[in-house]
Motif scaffolding. Structure first.
Motif, mmCIF file in Angstrom:
data_model
loop_
_atom_site.group_PDB
_atom_site.id
_atom_site.type_symbol
_atom_site.label_atom_id
_atom_site.label_comp_id
_atom_site.label_asym_id
_atom_site.label_seq_id
_atom_site.Cartn_x
_atom_site.Cartn_y
_atom_site.Cartn_z
ATOM 1 N N SER A 59 -10.437 17.971 -14.770
ATOM 2 C CA SER A 59 -9.037 17.556 -14.729
ATOM 3 C C SER A 59 -8.248 18.142 -15.898
ATOM 4 O O SER A 59 -8.451 17.752 -17.047
ATOM 5 C CB SER A 59 -8.939 16.025 -14.754
ATOM 6 N N VAL A 60 -7.359 19.065 -15.594
ATOM 7 C CA VAL A 60 -6.479 19.629 -16.618
ATOM 8 C C VAL A 60 -5.532 18.554 -17.132
ATOM 9 O O VAL A 60 -5.214 18.486 -18.320
ATOM 10 C CB VAL A 60 -5.688 20.825 -16.051
ATOM 11 N N ASP A 62 -6.009 15.367 -17.494
ATOM 12 C CA ASP A 62 -6.649 14.491 -18.483
ATOM 13 C C ASP A 62 -6.542 15.075 -19.878
ATOM 14 O O ASP A 62 -6.231 14.378 -20.850
ATOM 15 C CB ASP A 62 -8.125 14.291 -18.124
ATOM 16 N N PHE A 63 -6.818 16.379 -20.004
ATOM 17 C CA PHE A 63 -6.750 17.033 -21.318
ATOM 18 C C PHE A 63 -5.300 17.161 -21.790
ATOM 19 O O PHE A 63 -5.027 17.096 -22.992
ATOM 20 C CB PHE A 63 -7.427 18.405 -21.255
ATOM 21 N N MET A 64 -4.371 17.327 -20.848
ATOM 22 C CA MET A 64 -2.964 17.386 -21.217
ATOM 23 C C MET A 64 -2.533 16.083 -21.882
ATOM 24 O O MET A 64 -1.855 16.075 -22.916
ATOM 25 C CB MET A 64 -2.102 17.642 -19.976
ATOM 26 N N TYR A 65 -2.945 14.950 -21.289
ATOM 27 C CA TYR A 65 -2.609 13.650 -21.870
ATOM 28 C C TYR A 65 -3.313 13.441 -23.211
ATOM 29 O O TYR A 65 -2.786 12.779 -24.102
ATOM 30 C CB TYR A 65 -2.980 12.524 -20.905
ATOM 31 N N LEU A 66 -4.509 14.017 -23.357
ATOM 32 C CA LEU A 66 -5.210 13.924 -24.630
ATOM 33 C C LEU A 66 -4.429 14.645 -25.722
ATOM 34 O O LEU A 66 -4.215 14.096 -26.819
ATOM 35 C CB LEU A 66 -6.613 14.537 -24.502
ATOM 36 N N PHE A 67 -3.968 15.859 -25.428
ATOM 37 C CA PHE A 67 -3.191 16.626 -26.405
ATOM 38 C C PHE A 67 -1.852 15.946 -26.692
ATOM 39 O O PHE A 67 -1.368 15.968 -27.829
ATOM 40 C CB PHE A 67 -2.960 18.046 -25.906
ATOM 41 N N SER A 195 -11.970 11.410 -13.553
ATOM 42 C CA SER A 195 -11.252 11.377 -14.821
ATOM 43 C C SER A 195 -12.220 11.229 -15.988
ATOM 44 O O SER A 195 -13.212 10.497 -15.916
ATOM 45 C CB SER A 195 -10.259 10.215 -14.830
ATOM 46 N N ILE A 196 -11.913 11.924 -17.083
ATOM 47 C CA ILE A 196 -12.728 11.778 -18.300
ATOM 48 C C ILE A 196 -12.488 10.407 -18.946
ATOM 49 O O ILE A 196 -13.224 10.003 -19.846
ATOM 50 C CB ILE A 196 -12.447 12.897 -19.325
ATOM 51 N N TYR A 197 -11.456 9.721 -18.489
ATOM 52 C CA TYR A 197 -11.142 8.390 -19.014
ATOM 53 C C TYR A 197 -11.687 7.285 -18.110
ATOM 54 O O TYR A 197 -11.229 6.147 -18.164
ATOM 55 C CB TYR A 197 -9.635 8.220 -19.168
#
Length: 356
Positions: A59-60, A62-67, A195-197
């Motif tokens: 999931s791109v 997921d990483f976008m929200y992380l950044f 999701s990674i979350y």
């Protein structure tokens, strides 16, 4: 000679943010735009956009929200340090306003204008009686019982689902309801992404979410398998452009129920029955208890699997997220808040009225 007005460049972000906000508010109040222009644009846009990141296994979004979260932490840190340094403070605020403005406009342009389009079914003004709810529940209960004996199950008699075939089985299911004149009919053929979350979202009571910035539908790991087909269809209905939770539930139900695949049909009817029994319970708890007692052994096993899942992840985080989700839905043209999920029952009854 007219005096030239100089605007501090540190105010550009605030000006852009205010302009984006006012433009969005203007557009959502133009019915021709929300009913015709935007749906026409989105209908042609989203099948292309879903392919941009859809081919990736992770999931791109997921990483976008992380950044984004890391950026906010950094901003708060710099903001606190800059409290007594006014020029630096305004510079940091300018960056924040630019980000908010871009985020807000992109959110609506890429998807959220769908919150303001015409409803797919105009709900009839006459109230739904408890007898009508029961009649619909009886029909779906009988259908669910019949299907429950034909789906794959494990040694514990629980439903098992292989999501790899989901897109293949659902590809033609919307053809049978084209007469409803739905605004979006093309189901996205993209892979399911976990999701990674997932662990956090399990405790928050979330089964999946749609990211409008990357056009990805994320599903939470370890949700009960009986919920998986309906949840995937729900999130991909958001992907299609159905913003309201009730409409995503309804389209998710139809696409699974109209499929030739028995697993998709069973999951759709099982979840629809659950919504109906929940709606009936305040008026006739005895009826609901009787239905639960007459579940097949497979349906009981699936219900127990759901109960174990929710008991395992029950927490205060669920209540906090429910409140946040309620406020989010209310701010996006869904006055019922989290109750809008239950409006699915109203859509289902009205659909049954028109097709019986």
């Amino acid at each position: 000679m007219r005096k030239k007005i100089n605007i501090n460049k540190n105010l550009y972000g605030l000006i852009f943010c205010a302009t984006a906000y006012l433009l969005v508010k203007l557009l959502i109040n133009i019915s021709f735009f929300t009913a015709t222009v935007y749906p026409s644009f989105y209908r042609n846009f989203y099948p292309i956009y879903t392919k941009v990141f859809g081919w990736l296994s992770f999931s791109v979004g997921d990483f976008m929200y992380l950044f984004l979260g890391l950026f906010l932490v950094q901003f708060i840190y710099k903001f606190i340090k800059s409290i007594f340094k006014r020029p630096v403070l305004w510079s940091e605020l300018n960056k924040l306003f630019w980000c908010i403005g871009i985020f807000y406009f992109a959110f609506h342009f890429l998807w959220a204008f769908n919150y303001y389009k015409k409803p797919i079914i105009e709900l009839e003004s006459n109230e739904i009686s408890i007898e009508e709810l029961k009649a619909t529940a009886d029909d779906i209960f009988n259908q669910t019982k019949k299907l429950s004996g034909f789906v794959p199950r494990n040694q514990a008699n629980e439903f098992i689902f292989d999501e790899r075939g989901f897109n293949y089985f659902i590809k033609d299911s919307l053809k049978t309801i084209e007469g409803m004149n739905l605004p979006y009919l093309k189901f996205p053929k993209v892979r399911k992404k976990n999701s990674i979350y997932s662990l956090i979202m399990n405790y928050a009571g979330v089964a999946g979410y749609y990211n409008p910035f990357t056009a990805e539908a994320q599903i939470v790991n370890k949700i009960p398998e009986i919920s998986q087909p309906f949840t995937i269809a729900h999130e991909q209905s958001h992907q299609m452009g159905y913003g309201f939770e009730s409409e995503a539930n309804f389209i998710g139900y139809l696409t699974c129920e109209q499929s030739d695949n028995v697993s998709l049909k069973y999951s759709a009817n099982y979840k629809a029955l659950k919504y109906l029994l929940r709606a009936i319970y305040p008026s006739d708890s005895i009826y609901v208890k009787d239905k639960l007692e007459h579940y097949t052994s497979g349906m009981r096993a699936d219900r127990e699997a759901e109960k174990r899942y929710y008991e395992k992840y029950e927490s205060q985080a669920d209540k906090v997220f429910s409140f946040m989700n309620d406020q989010y839905l209310k701010s996006n043209n869904q006055s019922e808040g989290i109750g809008s999920y239950g409006v699915f029952v109203d859509l289902l009854i009205n659909y049954k009225r028109r097709n019986n």
